[in-house]
Scaffold this active site. Structure first.
Site, PDB file in Angstrom:
ATOM      1  CG  LEU A  70       8.163  23.502 -32.539  1.00 23.26           C
ATOM      2  CD1 LEU A  70       7.621  24.836 -32.714  1.00 23.26           C
ATOM      3  CD2 LEU A  70       8.452  23.367 -31.076  1.00 23.26           C
ATOM      4  N   PRO A  71       6.360  19.394 -32.115  1.00 24.48           N
ATOM      5  CG  PRO A  71       5.752  18.630 -29.822  1.00 24.48           C
ATOM      6  CD  PRO A  71       6.710  19.625 -30.661  1.00 24.48           C
ATOM      7  CE  LYS A 177       8.285  12.952 -41.926  1.00 20.94           C
ATOM      8  NZ  LYS A 177       9.448  11.896 -42.056  1.00 20.94           N
ATOM      9  CE  LYS A 246       3.022  14.603 -36.235  1.00 22.70           C
ATOM     10  NZ  LYS A 246       4.090  15.762 -36.013  1.00 22.70           N
TER      11      LYS A 246
HETATM   12  P1  NAD Z   1      10.148  15.099 -29.561  1.00 23.81           P
HETATM   13  O1  NAD Z   1       8.958  15.252 -28.737  1.00 23.81           O
HETATM   14  O2  NAD Z   1      11.402  14.480 -29.140  1.00 23.81           O
HETATM   15  O3  NAD Z   1      10.758  16.830 -29.393  1.00 23.81           O
HETATM   16  C1  NAD Z   1       9.966  18.192 -29.456  1.00 23.81           C
HETATM   17  C2  NAD Z   1      10.503  19.287 -28.520  1.00 23.81           C
HETATM   18  O4  NAD Z   1       9.772  20.149 -28.681  1.00 23.81           O
HETATM   19  C3  NAD Z   1      10.436  18.635 -27.198  1.00 23.81           C
HETATM   20  O5  NAD Z   1      11.523  18.735 -26.399  1.00 23.81           O
HETATM   21  C4  NAD Z   1       9.269  19.805 -26.601  1.00 23.81           C
HETATM   22  O6  NAD Z   1       9.697  20.282 -25.063  1.00 23.81           O
HETATM   23  C5  NAD Z   1       9.622  20.998 -27.551  1.00 23.81           C
HETATM   24  N1  NAD Z   1       8.647  21.918 -27.718  1.00 23.81           N
HETATM   25  C6  NAD Z   1       7.216  21.563 -27.770  1.00 23.81           C
HETATM   26  N2  NAD Z   1       6.703  22.946 -27.729  1.00 23.81           N
HETATM   27  C7  NAD Z   1       7.629  23.951 -27.734  1.00 23.81           C
HETATM   28  C8  NAD Z   1       7.368  25.223 -27.840  1.00 23.81           C
HETATM   29  N3  NAD Z   1       6.418  25.787 -27.777  1.00 23.81           N
HETATM   30  N4  NAD Z   1       8.861  25.954 -27.642  1.00 23.81           N
HETATM   31  C9  NAD Z   1       9.924  25.492 -27.748  1.00 23.81           C
HETATM   32  N5  NAD Z   1       9.857  23.814 -27.493  1.00 23.81           N
HETATM   33  C10 NAD Z   1       8.689  23.345 -27.511  1.00 23.81           C
HETATM   34  O7  NAD Z   1       9.672  14.895 -30.865  1.00 23.81           O
HETATM   35  P2  NAD Z   1      10.884  14.651 -32.139  1.00 23.81           P
HETATM   36  O8  NAD Z   1      10.965  13.252 -32.293  1.00 23.81           O
HETATM   37  O9  NAD Z   1      12.109  15.247 -31.849  1.00 23.81           O
HETATM   38  O10 NAD Z   1      10.100  15.225 -33.443  1.00 23.81           O
HETATM   39  C11 NAD Z   1       9.967  16.522 -33.792  1.00 23.81           C
HETATM   40  C12 NAD Z   1       9.094  16.779 -34.890  1.00 23.81           C
HETATM   41  O11 NAD Z   1       9.900  16.071 -36.013  1.00 23.81           O
HETATM   42  C13 NAD Z   1       7.736  16.105 -35.054  1.00 23.81           C
HETATM   43  O12 NAD Z   1       6.968  16.838 -36.071  1.00 23.81           O
HETATM   44  C14 NAD Z   1       8.012  14.546 -35.644  1.00 23.81           C
HETATM   45  O13 NAD Z   1       6.891  14.203 -36.301  1.00 23.81           O
HETATM   46  C15 NAD Z   1       9.109  15.100 -36.683  1.00 23.81           C
HETATM   47  N6  NAD Z   1       9.814  13.842 -36.848  1.00 23.81           N
HETATM   48  C16 NAD Z   1      10.565  13.077 -35.994  1.00 23.81           C
HETATM   49  C17 NAD Z   1      11.278  12.145 -36.265  1.00 23.81           C
HETATM   50  C18 NAD Z   1      11.869  11.087 -35.378  1.00 23.81           C
HETATM   51  O14 NAD Z   1      12.472  10.127 -35.955  1.00 23.81           O
HETATM   52  N7  NAD Z   1      11.827  11.253 -33.923  1.00 23.81           N
HETATM   53  C19 NAD Z   1      11.825  11.884 -37.792  1.00 23.81           C
HETATM   54  C20 NAD Z   1      11.289  12.730 -38.709  1.00 23.81           C
HETATM   55  C21 NAD Z   1      10.518  13.762 -38.362  1.00 23.81           C
END
Ligand code: NAD
Length: 294
Positions: A70-71, A177, A246
């Protein structure tokens, strides 16, 4: 039936990272339920063997392990707190939440304590490796939480991560992290500045990058991100500016709370947040574009 088939794993959040993790788990034989607020993301998950749950409650009802992607920490706490009653009703059936979101140590500690009181486990288990690592099961995971929960969750963790490091009690994974991403954010800027200097001094940036990657100035940014997404001008790594902003904000807040004086981190955070020509929805690799006035 394979051993994995009997273990139900629910993935909450099927974005750039969560979708790949859900696909990996389903591909490795786990009964995988997925939920996202976006119907489009659920439809994508369904195409690759993930059971698209009709409601988040259904995921909480059926899963032994819950993987969150989740974000923000606020989203994580919201989802857990909304389902405490349901978790209470499963008190003789230990559920473990593996929170892979880049979240906040204090929030993870609070959630782990709340869940421990009602017989469930919570691991802060943020990841590195991007969408390709999630889709291939080759993430690096840094884990905070109780040893016995890590042991119980091990099959699910190992399906998603090539390297899983249990670094300490609850919150420790989040701290690791934030430290990692602060350095990644800094390396993005220092590498960009190095290439900008090479360019302005008449050295081909491609040649300069080859030198960095064969010498002591290299990092994952120079070895992977610059060649794959910056020099190629594709800027589609799947990690957004908003999420990296963030992370640097959280690292800076952690430094303020703990009294660590980090002058370079302050400047890095200012550069990431102050780059007003880039939107939160832009890919974070745009920060590395060195032939601009940024
Ligand atoms: P993203 O925005 O692509 O995906 C987040 C998803 O969560 C979205 O599809 C959104 O609709 C869903 N969401 C939000 N609130 C929700 C809820 N209450 N119930 C169900 N679904 C919900 O983000 P991401 O890039 O996949 O990143 C996710 C997490 O991983 C973040 O915390 C980010 O910092 C971390 N992260 C991302 C990466 C990357 O390369 N993208 C790498 C490492 C860590």
């Amino acid at each position: 039936m394979s051993k994995e088939k009997q273990i139900a794993v629910g993935v909450v959040g099927l974005g750039s990272m969560g979708l790949g993790m859900a696909q990996t788990l389903a591909g490795k034989g786990f009964e995988t339920l997925g939920f996202d607020l976006s119907g489009e993301r659920k439809a994508l998950a369904k195409k690759s063997g993930v059971i698209a749950a009709g409601s988040i409650a259904a995921v909480f009802e059926r899963s032994k392990f819950l993987v969150f992607s989740l974000p923000t920490a606020k989203d994580v706490a919201g989802v857990v707190n909304d389902h405490l009653d349901m978790l209470k009703s499963r008190k003789d059936d230990r559920v473990i939440i593996i929170d892979t979101s880049t979240s906040e140590p204090d929030v993870s500690r609070d959630l782990a304590a709340t869940l421990a009181k009602i017989g469930h486990g919570f691991l802060d288990a943020p990841v590195s490796g991007g969408p390709s690592g999630a889709a291939s099961g080759k993430l690096t995971m840094m884990i905070g939480g109780a040893e016995e929960d890590v042991a119980l969750a091990r099959p699910v963790i190992e399906a998603m991560a090539a390297k899983a490091l249990h670094v300490g009690p609850s919150g420790a994974g989040n701290v690791a992290k934030l430290v990692n991403n602060l350095l990644a954010a800094a390396h993005m800027i220092t590498t960009k500045e190095g290439l900008k200097l090479a360019f302005s001094a008449g050295l081909d940036p491609e040649a300069a990058l080859r030198v960095l990657n064969a010498a002591s100035g290299r990092s994952m940014m120079s070895e992977v991100h610059f060649p794959t997404w910056i020099m190629s001008n594709t800027f589609d790594s799947g990690f957004s500016m908003g999420l990296m902003r963030k992370d640097v904000r959280l690292a800076r807040e952690l430094a303020a709370r703990t009294g660590a004086r980090l002058p370079i981190a302050d400047l890095v955070a200012e550069l990431w947040t102050g780059s007003t020509d880039l939107d939160d929805s832009d890919d974070f690799t745009r920060m590395g574009a060195f032939q601009t006035s940024n």
